[in-house]
Motif scaffolding. Structure first.
Motif, PDB file in Angstrom:
ATOM      1  N   SER A  14       0.824  -1.214   0.000  1.00  0.00           N
ATOM      2  CA  SER A  14       0.000   0.000   0.000  1.00  0.00           C
ATOM      3  C   SER A  14       0.859   1.265   0.000  1.00  0.00           C
ATOM      4  O   SER A  14       2.013   1.250   0.433  1.00  0.00           O
ATOM      5  CB  SER A  14      -0.890   0.006   1.250  1.00  0.00           C
ATOM      6  OG  SER A  14      -0.092   0.222   2.405  1.00  0.00           O
ATOM      7  N   PRO A  15       0.275   2.383  -0.465  1.00  0.00           N
ATOM      8  CA  PRO A  15       0.985   3.665  -0.376  1.00  0.00           C
ATOM      9  C   PRO A  15       1.388   4.000   1.064  1.00  0.00           C
ATOM     10  O   PRO A  15       2.455   4.575   1.288  1.00  0.00           O
ATOM     11  CB  PRO A  15      -0.019   4.684  -0.922  1.00  0.00           C
ATOM     12  CG  PRO A  15      -0.884   3.889  -1.847  1.00  0.00           C
ATOM     13  CD  PRO A  15      -0.987   2.532  -1.192  1.00  0.00           C
ATOM     14  N   GLU A  16       0.567   3.623   2.037  1.00  0.00           N
ATOM     15  CA  GLU A  16       0.891   3.890   3.440  1.00  0.00           C
ATOM     16  C   GLU A  16       2.184   3.187   3.846  1.00  0.00           C
ATOM     17  O   GLU A  16       3.028   3.773   4.543  1.00  0.00           O
ATOM     18  CB  GLU A  16      -0.266   3.436   4.350  1.00  0.00           C
ATOM     19  CG  GLU A  16      -1.531   4.245   4.188  1.00  0.00           C
ATOM     20  CD  GLU A  16      -2.403   3.848   2.981  1.00  0.00           C
ATOM     21  OE1 GLU A  16      -3.352   4.581   2.684  1.00  0.00           O
ATOM     22  OE2 GLU A  16      -2.130   2.817   2.321  1.00  0.00           O
ATOM     23  N   GLN A  17       2.362   1.937   3.414  1.00  0.00           N
ATOM     24  CA  GLN A  17       3.574   1.185   3.742  1.00  0.00           C
ATOM     25  C   GLN A  17       4.802   1.804   3.073  1.00  0.00           C
ATOM     26  O   GLN A  17       5.870   1.888   3.681  1.00  0.00           O
ATOM     27  CB  GLN A  17       3.423  -0.277   3.335  1.00  0.00           C
ATOM     28  CG  GLN A  17       2.425  -1.041   4.189  1.00  0.00           C
ATOM     29  CD  GLN A  17       2.111  -2.399   3.594  1.00  0.00           C
ATOM     30  OE1 GLN A  17       1.362  -2.504   2.623  1.00  0.00           O
ATOM     31  NE2 GLN A  17       2.699  -3.426   4.166  1.00  0.00           N
ATOM     32  N   VAL A  18       4.667   2.230   1.821  1.00  0.00           N
ATOM     33  CA  VAL A  18       5.788   2.870   1.131  1.00  0.00           C
ATOM     34  C   VAL A  18       6.124   4.189   1.821  1.00  0.00           C
ATOM     35  O   VAL A  18       7.295   4.483   2.071  1.00  0.00           O
ATOM     36  CB  VAL A  18       5.496   3.096  -0.366  1.00  0.00           C
ATOM     37  CG1 VAL A  18       6.664   3.819  -1.035  1.00  0.00           C
ATOM     38  CG2 VAL A  18       5.194   1.776  -1.075  1.00  0.00           C
ATOM     39  N   ASN A  66       1.160   9.827   3.158  1.00  0.00           N
ATOM     40  CA  ASN A  66       0.839   8.650   2.339  1.00  0.00           C
ATOM     41  C   ASN A  66       0.781   8.930   0.835  1.00  0.00           C
ATOM     42  O   ASN A  66       0.424   8.056   0.068  1.00  0.00           O
ATOM     43  CB  ASN A  66      -0.461   7.982   2.796  1.00  0.00           C
ATOM     44  CG  ASN A  66      -0.371   7.516   4.235  1.00  0.00           C
ATOM     45  OD1 ASN A  66       0.685   7.101   4.704  1.00  0.00           O
ATOM     46  ND2 ASN A  66      -1.481   7.583   4.949  1.00  0.00           N
ATOM     47  N   LYS A  67       1.176  10.145   0.422  1.00  0.00           N
ATOM     48  CA  LYS A  67       1.138  10.490  -0.999  1.00  0.00           C
ATOM     49  C   LYS A  67       2.452  11.043  -1.531  1.00  0.00           C
ATOM     50  O   LYS A  67       2.793  10.808  -2.683  1.00  0.00           O
ATOM     51  CB  LYS A  67       0.018  11.489  -1.283  1.00  0.00           C
ATOM     52  CG  LYS A  67      -1.353  10.906  -1.067  1.00  0.00           C
ATOM     53  CD  LYS A  67      -2.432  11.851  -1.510  1.00  0.00           C
ATOM     54  CE  LYS A  67      -3.770  11.158  -1.296  1.00  0.00           C
ATOM     55  NZ  LYS A  67      -4.865  11.826  -1.903  1.00  0.00           N
ATOM     56  N   GLY A  95      -0.677  -2.338  -6.196  1.00  0.00           N
ATOM     57  CA  GLY A  95       0.101  -1.803  -5.089  1.00  0.00           C
ATOM     58  C   GLY A  95       0.264  -0.303  -5.209  1.00  0.00           C
ATOM     59  O   GLY A  95      -0.713   0.437  -5.273  1.00  0.00           O
ATOM     60  N   THR A  96       1.528   0.129  -5.312  1.00  0.00           N
ATOM     61  CA  THR A  96       1.825   1.565  -5.346  1.00  0.00           C
ATOM     62  C   THR A  96       2.795   1.889  -6.464  1.00  0.00           C
ATOM     63  O   THR A  96       3.850   1.256  -6.584  1.00  0.00           O
ATOM     64  CB  THR A  96       2.467   2.003  -3.998  1.00  0.00           C
ATOM     65  OG1 THR A  96       1.581   1.660  -2.934  1.00  0.00           O
ATOM     66  CG2 THR A  96       2.742   3.496  -3.980  1.00  0.00           C
ATOM     67  N   MET A  97       2.437   2.874  -7.277  1.00  0.00           N
ATOM     68  CA  MET A  97       3.372   3.427  -8.247  1.00  0.00           C
ATOM     69  C   MET A  97       4.212   4.452  -7.498  1.00  0.00           C
ATOM     70  O   MET A  97       3.690   5.413  -6.932  1.00  0.00           O
ATOM     71  CB  MET A  97       2.644   4.106  -9.401  1.00  0.00           C
ATOM     72  CG  MET A  97       3.557   4.963 -10.285  1.00  0.00           C
ATOM     73  SD  MET A  97       4.828   4.052 -11.173  1.00  0.00           S
ATOM     74  CE  MET A  97       3.856   3.361 -12.485  1.00  0.00           C
ATOM     75  N   VAL A  98       5.523   4.188  -7.450  1.00  0.00           N
ATOM     76  CA  VAL A  98       6.461   5.105  -6.814  1.00  0.00           C
ATOM     77  C   VAL A  98       7.108   5.920  -7.920  1.00  0.00           C
ATOM     78  O   VAL A  98       7.754   5.360  -8.808  1.00  0.00           O
ATOM     79  CB  VAL A  98       7.536   4.350  -6.004  1.00  0.00           C
ATOM     80  CG1 VAL A  98       8.533   5.329  -5.392  1.00  0.00           C
ATOM     81  CG2 VAL A  98       6.893   3.479  -4.929  1.00  0.00           C
TER      82      VAL A  98
END
Length: 142
Positions: A14-18, A66-67, A95-98
């Motif tokens: 998740s974005p929160e984890q990243v 988170n963003k 998941g999350t695009m970093v």
């Protein structure tokens, strides 16, 4: 003229984890720094310690929990001092695009090119850490 580094990758968490992994010192130390300190708050100062020689400082120049988080270098190598690096996060189906950026490099020199390579390797380490729990020992990171 300035030069910029960009790397995009999907991390299957998740974005929160990243966000926690790229903003909280105890987690930065799992994939990037030897030891770090700071708080994910606007204008907060971070110490990024890699060794006695590489004991750097930056401040949070942009943050949205988170963003997004971006760091403006304050004390580092001459090439890094005018730069800002950051992470913009977007939730995806997988998941999350970093979206990583490291901008305002003064020269397109060997240090810039080497740093771009190192960021790619470190971001791969971030991905391995978040997806699989793998922590590469500090002395084995590039």
């Amino acid at each position: 003229m300035s030069y910029n580094i960009y790397h995009n990758l999907i991390i299957e968490v998740s974005p929160e984890q990243v966000f926690v992994a790229v903003s909280q010192p105890r987690y930065l130390d799992n994939w990037w720094t030897l030891k770090s300190s700071g708080k994910p708050e606007l204008h907060a100062e971070y110490n990024l310690n890699f060794s006695d020689t590489y004991d750097w400082y930056c401040k949070v120049s942009k943050i949205e929990t988170n963003k997004s988080i971006h760091y403006k270098m304050l004390k580092s190598d001459d090439d890094w001092n005018p730069t800002t690096f950051g992470f913009d996060l977007e939730s995806t189906q997988n998941g999350t695009m970093v979206k990583f950026s490291h901008i305002n490099w003064p020269e397109l020199n060997n240090h810039y090119k080497y740093s771009s390579f190192c960021w790619a390797m470190l971001l791969s380490g971030l991905k391995q850490y978040l997806e699989k729990g793998i922590i590469v020992p500090f002395n084995e990171r590039n």
